[in-house]
Design an enzyme around this catalytic site. Structure first.
Site, PDB file in Angstrom:
ATOM      1  N   ASP A  80       0.797  -1.222   0.000  1.00  0.00           N
ATOM      2  CA  ASP A  80       0.000   0.000   0.000  1.00  0.00           C
ATOM      3  C   ASP A  80       0.831   1.274   0.000  1.00  0.00           C
ATOM      4  O   ASP A  80       0.332   2.331  -0.400  1.00  0.00           O
ATOM      5  CB  ASP A  80      -0.956  -0.002   1.197  1.00  0.00           C
ATOM      6  CG  ASP A  80      -2.150  -0.920   0.961  1.00  0.00           C
ATOM      7  OD1 ASP A  80      -2.413  -1.242  -0.213  1.00  0.00           O
ATOM      8  OD2 ASP A  80      -2.807  -1.320   1.932  1.00  0.00           O
ATOM      9  N   TYR A 122      -9.176   0.192   3.154  1.00  0.00           N
ATOM     10  CA  TYR A 122      -8.332   0.129   4.345  1.00  0.00           C
ATOM     11  C   TYR A 122      -8.060   1.537   4.872  1.00  0.00           C
ATOM     12  O   TYR A 122      -7.584   2.404   4.137  1.00  0.00           O
ATOM     13  CB  TYR A 122      -6.992  -0.551   4.029  1.00  0.00           C
ATOM     14  CG  TYR A 122      -7.083  -2.052   3.914  1.00  0.00           C
ATOM     15  CD1 TYR A 122      -6.651  -2.878   4.952  1.00  0.00           C
ATOM     16  CD2 TYR A 122      -7.605  -2.656   2.777  1.00  0.00           C
ATOM     17  CE1 TYR A 122      -6.739  -4.255   4.856  1.00  0.00           C
ATOM     18  CE2 TYR A 122      -7.698  -4.030   2.671  1.00  0.00           C
ATOM     19  CZ  TYR A 122      -7.269  -4.826   3.711  1.00  0.00           C
ATOM     20  OH  TYR A 122      -7.356  -6.190   3.628  1.00  0.00           O
TER      21      TYR A 122
END
Length: 544
Positions: free
Chosen positions: A448, A532
């Site tokens: 990420d 997320y």
């Protein structure tokens, strides 16, 4: 004889009284911190020089005074500043230098330094870096094909940071410099700041790394001429840079318009394409077919249940059994297969990120308001990006990839002075391995930070802040895909928090008790990558 001469503007008035000492504390240097010259220039072979400076000095045993102009500091007389008593303090108000630099080494700054070497790039600096790289393109076609993935500060080496912290910026600590025979050699200015750019050429499918020296960035803010200089540029073969939000949106659009995809959605009872979510994922590298000579994505599909709630969690309803491969360079679907009809998960009544009443539930009603007030303001002090609190001091930085970076963490440790704790603190990566061997989950291994950018996905806390009390915010600046500058306001939050009991003791003989509350300093930011949410909190404590 090498001569340097430049007059500096007086920093404070010559008639400062002792009552104003506190306001000039940042200008005060211990006399011991001034390196002694390796030789007296007036008597050294090859000529000499004179340091002409106006200074204010004082010591515990004498009144304030003005040191004579034209008298080198190491030859001055008078209480508190002469060679016999070097326990006083000196404030340099103005100086003119005409010296033989071969023999005289003094900690002087001839030109103002406005940006610390570790400060994040400003919007103006990003604009200059982008314009410099674009201007260096060989042809109009090359320049038009440039896509700017990342523009960030190229952090200098530690000696440059030490020099800046010694003589140009707080904490003004010359002892940070390594000791050398004959005293430290102090340059008159810091080296120019540099930017590192990751550039993708959409036409040639090449990724390149550029380094740009930011020479005259200050002129941009005045609307005048600006200038940068290309230090290096290198094409990196067989790699693909992170995908950009613009590419995500384009990929979603072309997949939704692909006729076989629409037919596959109809088989699942989905005809409203506005409910469909297409999330491009990096293909990974599972075989030669995934080799990075092509810019490929394998999207994952999700579907919301209603179109009138923008805060619905569509990720709760994955659409499985569909395989899509997209050429992100040319934005075309190159492979498609409806492999298996998998029923959609049922709608969750609590699927919306909204108040409870709107999603079939209720919110807690028994929580009373909690107010945090600091009527005298915070206990921390901020100078630009330099923070001081309870013997701690550090610098705040920010990058598109990592988000919050904390530099030069130190603790003022009694007689030991300022003790370095860490040069650089950050979260360099956030890896999310799903670990499911089934298709398509086996290839879901998200990076990420590297693939999406924690900093580029950081929230503006103007839209909802989780902090309470007196808050200091810091903005962050990034480049977008086409080279424009975007600003995330109130990106980093700095505030104090009550943290329970620091210590307590009660004497059983006398029945007397003492207790101290604990407080901590928190530096934080929050980002969202798809479904997320990441909250990053750095805490500094009093019990250090």
């Amino acid at each position: 004889m090498a001569t340097i001469e430049e007059k500096a503007t007086p920093l404070v008035d010559d008639q400062i009284h002792r009552t104003n000492r506190a306001s000039t504390a940042s200008l005060i240097r211990p006399v011991d911190s001034l390196p002694q010259p390796s030789a007296n220039p007036a008597s050294s072979k090859g000529g000499g020089g004179v340091v002409v400076m106006t200074v204010r000095w004082w010591s515990d045993s004498s009144e304030d005074g003005i040191v004579e102009k034209g008298v080198p500091w190491w030859r001055r007389s008078g209480g508190g500043v002469d060679g016999g008593n070097r326990g006083g303090r000196v404030v340099v108000l103005a100086m003119t230098i005409g010296v033989d630099v071969k023999y005289l080494r003094l900690p002087v700054m001839l030109r103002a330094q406005t940006r610390h070497p570790l400060d994040p790039l400003t919007a103006a600096e990003i604009s200059v870096a982008v314009a410099t790289v674009r201007a260096a393109g060989a042809t109009p076609e090359v320049r038009d094909s440039m896509r700017f993935i990342e523009v960030a500060l190229l952090e200098p080496e530690k000696p440059v940071v030490a020099l800046a912290d010694a003589y140009f910026f707080p904490p003004f600590q010359p002892s940070l410099l390594p000791r050398t025979k004959g005293g430290p050699i102090i340059p008159t200015k810091l080296p120019p700041r540099q930017a590192r750019l990751v550039v993708y050429n959409k036409k040639s499918n090449e990724t390149s790394i550029w380094v740009v020296e930011l020479s005259e960035v200050h002129a941009v803010t005045r609307g005048g001429h600006h200038r940068g200089r290309v230090i290096s540029s290198n094409v990196v073969p067989n790699v693909q840079p992170p995908m950009d939000a613009v590419e995500y949106a384009e990929c979603e659009a072309i997949v939704k318009e692909f006729p076989p995809f629409r037919e596959a959605m109809k088989r699942r009872g989905i005809e409203d394409m506005d409910l469909v979510m297409v999330d491009p994922w990096c293909v990974g590298y599972h075989s030669e077919a995934d080799a990075p000579n092509r810019r490929l994505a394998k999207p994952l599909i999700f579907c919301r249940t209603e179109s009138d709630c923008p805060m619905e969690n569509g990720y709760a309803r994955p659409v499985e059994g569909i395989y899509v491969l997209v050429d992100m360079q040319n934005m075309v679907v190159v492979e498609f297969e409806d492999r298996k009809l998998v029923p959609l998960p049922p709608a969750d009544p609590l699927r919306n990120y909204t108040p409870g009443e709107t999603r079939g539930g209720v919110d807690r009603s028994d929580v009373k308001p909690l107010q945090i007030i600091q009527p005298e303001g915070p206990s921390f002090r901020v100078d630009g990006h330099f923070v001081q609190w309870q013997k701690w001091n550090f610098r705040i930085g920010f990058t598109p990839r990592e988000g919050l970076v904390i530099y030069s963490v130190a603790y003022v440790d009694g007689n030991r002075g300022r003790r370095p704790v860490a040069h650089r603190l950050s979260f360099v990566e956030m890896v999310v391995p799903y670990g499911d061997p089934n298709d398509p989950h086996y290839r879901k291994n998200a990076f990420d930070a590297g693939e999406d950018g924690l900093g580029k996905n950081a929230h503006s806390l103007k839209k909802g802040c989780d902090c309470l009390g007196y808050i200091k915010y810091f903005d962050a600046h990034f480049t977008n895909f086409t080279g424009g500058v975007e600003t995330t306001e109130n990106c980093v939050c700095l505030h104090e928090e009550d943290h329970g009991i620091l210590w307590k003791h009660q004497d059983w003989r006398t029945g007397l008790a003492e207790v101290r509350r604990s407080r901590r300093l928190t530096v934080s930011f929050i980002c969202t990558v798809a479904n997320y949410e990441y909250g990053f909190y750095w805490h500094f404590y009093q019990a250090s």
